[in-house]
Design a protein around this motif. Structure first.
Motif, short mmCIF file in Angstrom:
data_model
loop_
_atom_site.label_atom_id
_atom_site.label_comp_id
_atom_site.label_asym_id
_atom_site.label_seq_id
_atom_site.Cartn_x
_atom_site.Cartn_y
_atom_site.Cartn_z
N GLN A 95 -11.07 4.13 -2.77
CA GLN A 95 -9.87 3.75 -2.01
C GLN A 95 -9.52 4.86 -1.00
OE1 GLN A 95 -7.92 0.74 -2.66
NE2 GLN A 95 -7.26 1.39 -0.65
N MET A 96 -9.66 6.11 -1.44
CA MET A 96 -9.38 7.23 -0.55
C MET A 96 -10.40 7.29 0.60
SD MET A 96 -8.23 10.15 -3.26
CE MET A 96 -8.05 11.57 -2.23
N VAL A 97 -11.65 6.99 0.26
CA VAL A 97 -12.70 6.97 1.29
C VAL A 97 -12.36 5.90 2.33
CG1 VAL A 97 -15.12 6.39 1.71
CG2 VAL A 97 -14.52 7.85 -0.24
N ASP B 187 -9.38 4.56 3.04
CA ASP B 187 -8.20 4.96 3.82
C ASP B 187 -8.57 6.00 4.88
OD1 ASP B 187 -6.68 3.36 2.22
OD2 ASP B 187 -5.82 4.98 1.02
N MET B 188 -9.36 6.97 4.44
CA MET B 188 -9.72 8.05 5.34
C MET B 188 -10.57 7.55 6.50
SD MET B 188 -12.55 9.84 5.94
CE MET B 188 -12.98 11.38 6.63
N LYS C 30 0.85 -1.18 0.00
CA LYS C 30 0.00 0.00 0.00
C LYS C 30 0.89 1.24 0.00
CE LYS C 30 -3.57 1.91 2.93
NZ LYS C 30 -4.19 2.62 1.82
N ARG D 232 -8.44 5.59 8.93
CA ARG D 232 -7.61 6.47 9.77
C ARG D 232 -8.47 7.21 10.79
NH1 ARG D 232 -2.88 9.81 6.75
NH2 ARG D 232 -2.65 10.72 8.81
N PHE D 233 -9.65 7.63 10.35
CA PHE D 233 -10.55 8.33 11.27
C PHE D 233 -10.89 7.42 12.45
CE2 PHE D 233 -14.92 8.99 12.73
CZ PHE D 233 -14.79 10.27 13.24
N ILE E 220 -12.57 14.83 -1.16
CA ILE E 220 -12.25 13.75 -2.10
C ILE E 220 -13.00 13.98 -3.42
CG2 ILE E 220 -12.48 11.26 -2.53
CD1 ILE E 220 -12.05 10.85 0.54
N LEU F 44 -7.57 14.98 8.04
CA LEU F 44 -7.92 13.91 7.11
C LEU F 44 -8.70 14.56 5.97
CD1 LEU F 44 -9.28 11.18 9.56
CD2 LEU F 44 -7.21 11.03 8.17
N PRO F 45 -8.59 14.01 4.77
CA PRO F 45 -9.41 14.56 3.70
C PRO F 45 -10.88 14.27 4.00
CG PRO F 45 -8.19 12.64 2.91
CD PRO F 45 -7.75 12.89 4.31
N SER F 46 -11.75 15.23 3.75
CA SER F 46 -13.18 14.98 3.97
C SER F 46 -13.75 14.36 2.70
CB SER F 46 -13.91 16.29 4.26
OG SER F 46 -13.99 17.06 3.09
N MET F 47 -14.98 13.82 2.82
CA MET F 47 -15.65 13.24 1.65
C MET F 47 -15.82 14.29 0.57
SD MET F 47 -16.03 10.16 2.42
CE MET F 47 -14.79 10.04 3.67
N MET F 48 -16.18 15.50 0.99
CA MET F 48 -16.37 16.58 0.03
C MET F 48 -15.03 16.91 -0.65
SD MET F 48 -18.40 16.58 2.77
CE MET F 48 -18.07 17.73 4.09
N GLU G 299 -10.36 4.84 -7.43
CA GLU G 299 -9.37 5.61 -6.66
C GLU G 299 -10.05 6.43 -5.55
OE1 GLU G 299 -6.51 7.78 -9.06
OE2 GLU G 299 -6.04 9.01 -7.32
N GLU G 300 -11.20 7.00 -5.86
CA GLU G 300 -11.92 7.77 -4.82
C GLU G 300 -12.38 6.86 -3.68
OE1 GLU G 300 -12.91 8.43 -8.19
OE2 GLU G 300 -11.46 10.08 -8.09
N ASP H 75 -7.77 6.90 14.65
CA ASP H 75 -7.30 8.09 15.37
C ASP H 75 -8.33 8.66 16.34
OD1 ASP H 75 -5.14 7.80 13.75
OD2 ASP H 75 -5.46 9.60 12.54
N GLY I 114 -19.48 14.38 11.08
CA GLY I 114 -20.21 15.35 10.25
C GLY I 114 -19.26 16.25 9.48
N GLU I 115 -18.25 16.76 10.18
CA GLU I 115 -17.30 17.67 9.53
C GLU I 115 -16.60 17.00 8.35
OE1 GLU I 115 -14.63 18.72 12.68
OE2 GLU I 115 -16.06 20.11 13.59
N LEU I 116 -16.32 15.71 8.49
CA LEU I 116 -15.60 15.00 7.44
C LEU I 116 -16.54 14.45 6.36
CD1 LEU I 116 -13.01 13.17 9.69
CD2 LEU I 116 -12.51 14.95 8.02
N GLY I 117 -17.82 14.72 6.51
CA GLY I 117 -18.76 14.28 5.47
C GLY I 117 -19.19 12.83 5.60
N LEU I 118 -18.96 12.23 6.78
CA LEU I 118 -19.29 10.82 6.94
C LEU I 118 -20.77 10.57 7.26
CD1 LEU I 118 -16.09 9.80 8.96
CD2 LEU I 118 -16.70 8.98 6.68
#
Lengths: 255, 385
Positions: free
Chosen positions: B10-12, B14-15, A31, B18-19, A192, A186-190, B7-8, B22, B46-50
């Motif tokens: 995958q980022m979701v 990973d994020m 990874k 980590r969330f 991304i 962390l990157p947010s969903m928005m 790819e998106e 952490d 909420g802030e991170l859009g989850l």
């Protein structure tokens, strides 16, 4: 102040199992992540921009074909645009060559500040960013823990043996980030979703016109030796205690 | 057919991982011990859009859909099952249902806050004597001309006493059966006559609050009605077909947590001079865990894919939910066995896994109800919605 450039590197995840195949470090099934120290640099740039201290944050990465993934992660965190110097055609490069490409790529955009991580966790050379500063002809300070910009002057501090050193330096300048500079977001969903639409320019070695050949050459990679089994002492307690003390002093050299 | 993540996505993944590692993992022990609901985790989600899946961006949605939602929820639930509830509690329960059935005014008033984590959300169907038989509910909402009057009580409501807003299902036409139910959006900060009583006697899911709600001549505004009067049962079933994905994904993730934990333990625990994973009996247990983990996970993805593509998903959702429960319970059971005496110790997570796994067999449709849906659709007795 206008623009901040952040130099990042894509590296193996910290939990990756390292294997060597055919004399090379295998990336099979590994990874890849943004170098953790570079995340501090990205975060610092975004904080400066959010506080009104910069107009634009540009991410630059010199790397192989998967490097855009790392750039897009930085864009998802909030950076504005990315530049990928695709060196997959170059084979193995050293820090000298990497610094030449990085500097040339940085110079394709206007910059007032360049940030990077203090070390990449894969090869650990801590050279490329500061050598790029040298190529660009700007000053640099490594391993900073605090950064303040006022007009055309930056004040940075870093930890030194037994205390803290505070340095004043004119910008444009390059700084490398130490752990503790900030808490990367962390990157947010928005974020991304937005990253997909952001500008990511790919430059080839030919585009940059760099004329550099490696000055050093890696001869071999080898894994650390497997941990040897422990030694078990048997016999009477008094004898084994004496033997243990002797071994600790003469063999392990810890007492 | 494609089994990979974009790819998106995958980022979701990973994020979210980590969330969870952490922001949730450091508090698991403390919050389990104190049965503490840590609201700031919801705020951060909420802030991170989850909390904004499949919600239009004009109301604060994150621009992503079902595949990304289950990917993120899976990573969160794998770390701590209790926190999987917030995605149903805020997003798929109230926000998504208001988005489907609400007026423009209701959407603007409630969805942004539910999605941003400013509000804690809930939905209330179950009563002390009404579980699977939703049509038999006793809570009434009487039309008083300029307001509705709520009377009755709701039981086992996730987030009931911690929420700010939530959906409540009640009878508006007595004797009307499933056609006599209606759905209401309640702003709990703004009503009188509702007592909210925390339930502390649960076997598991300790950091996720559960409550009893008692409505006694509780006046709610006329415009609290969601959708048409008498359409409550239909709205409820539509909503459950979405929120059940929370159970399906959460249980599949719990099975994965058990499998990963057990495999790691097998490589560390030495008996008879070798890691216990080298014994064939243990290998078969690990294989069973892996089979259940994978089957549950891909059934979740299939149901999510059907939803994303707006295809009938009810049967696939029930299959994912039933199978997820089975995988979670069996996984937790096997993990405890493999961990041996340590598994039985509260120092290790096996006890929590087992306690949390058992909720899934009951919540949002018992396994019996879901088997009925699966069989009924298969036999042509009911449509697959």
């Amino acid at each position: 102040m206008g623009n901040i450039v952040v130099a990042i590197k894509q590296v193996f995840d910290t939990e990756a199992v390292i294997a060597i195949s055919g004399g090379k470090i295998s990336d099979q099934g590994v990874k890849l992540v943004v170098n953790p120290f570079d995340e501090f640099a990205i975060e610092e740039a975004l904080k400066i921009k959010e506080a009104g201290g910069a107009d634009e944050v540009t991410i630059v990465s010199v790397g192989g074909e998967k490097a855009p993934e790392a750039i897009r992660t930085a864009l998802a965190m909030g950076a504005d645009k990315g530049i990928h110097v695709d060196i997959s055609s170059l084979g193995v490069i050293d820090e000298f060559v990497a610094a030449e490409y990085l500097a040339k790529a940085i110079a394709t955009v206007p910059y007032d500040l360049v940030l990077a991580g203090r070390i990449a966790i894969d090869d650990g050379s801590s050279q490329v960013a500061v050598r790029a500063a040298e190529v660009l002809g700007i000053p640099s300070v490594s391993s900073i823990l605090k950064l303040d910009i006022a007009g055309s002057t930056a004040t940075v501090s870093r930890e030194i043996d037994g205390g803290t050193e505070t340095i004043e330096i004119p910008i444009p300048a390059l700084f490398t980030a130490q752990k503790g500079l900030n808490e990367p977001r962390l990157p947010s969903m928005m974020g991304i979703m937005k990253a997909k639409k952001k500008d990511l320019t790919v430059l080839t070695p030919a585009d940059l016109g760099v004329d550099a050949t490696a000055k050093s050459n890696v001869l071999e990679y080898s894994l650390p030796p497997a941990r040897a089994a422990g030694k078990k002492l048997t016999g009477e307690a008094a004898d084994t205690a004496a033997e243990l003390a002797k071994l600790l002093r003469e063999e392990a050299k810890v007492i | 057919m494609d089994f990979g993540l974009t790819e998106e996505q995958q980022m979701v993944q990973d994020m979210a991982k980590r969330f969870a590692e952490d922001e949730i993992a450091p508090y698991i022990e403390e919050d389990e011990e104190n049965h503490h609901y840590r609201r700031e985790i919801l705020t951060k989600m909420g802030e991170l859009g989850l909390l904004g899946w499949s919600i239009p961006e004009e109301y604060g949605g994150n621009g992503m859909g079902w595949m990304e939602a289950v990917t993120a929820l899976y990573e969160i639930a794998k770390v701590h099952t209790s926190w999987r509830l917030s995605i149903s509690g805020n997003c798929w329960g109230p926000a998504f249902t208001i988005n489907e059935y609400g007026t423009e005014e209701q959407k603007q008033k409630y969805i942004p806050g539910l999605v941003s984590g400013e509000f804690v959300g809930s939905f209330a169907i179950t009563e002390a004597n009404v579980g699977s038989d939703v049509g038999a509910m006793k809570t009434t909402a009487e039309d008083k001309g300029d307001h509705w009057l709520l009377n009755g009580s709701k039981m086992w409501i996730s987030g009931g006493h911690t929420c700010d807003v939530g959906l409540v299902y009640a009878v508006t036409r007595e004797g009307g059966g499933v056609k006599g139910l209606s759905c209401f959006v309640i702003d709990y900060r703004d009503i009188e006559g509702c007592e909210r009583i925390p339930i502390h006697s649960k076997v598991g899911m300790w950091p996720a609050p559960t409550s009893e709600l008692v409505f006694e001549n509780c006046k709610i505004p006329k415009d609290a009605l969601l959708g048409e009067e008498g359409k409550g049962f239909q709205i409820c079933m539509w909503m459950l077909n979405n929120t059940r994905m929370g159970c399906a994904t959460g249980s599949a993730a719990l099975a994965a947590a058990c499998g990963e934990g057990a495999a790691q333990y097998c490589n560390e625990r030495i008996q008879f001079g070798q890691p216990i994973g080298k014994f064939q009996a243990i290998q078969h247990q690990i294989a069973t865990l892996k089979l259940e983990e994978d089957a549950a996970k891909y059934l979740v993805y299939r149901a999510a894919w059907l939803k994303e593509n707006k295809l009938p998903s009810q049967q696939a959702t029930s299959i994912a939910k039933v199978y997820g429960c089975k995988a979670a319970v069996e996984g937790a059971n096997l993990a405890m066995k493999i961990y041996g005496a340590y598994g039985y110790s509260t120092e290790y997570p096996c006890g929590r896994w087992l306690r949390d796994a058992k909720q899934f067999e009951t919540l949002e449709g018992t396994s019996n109800i879901h088997m009925g849906i699966i069989g009924g659709i298969e036999l042509g007795y009911q449509p697959n919605r």
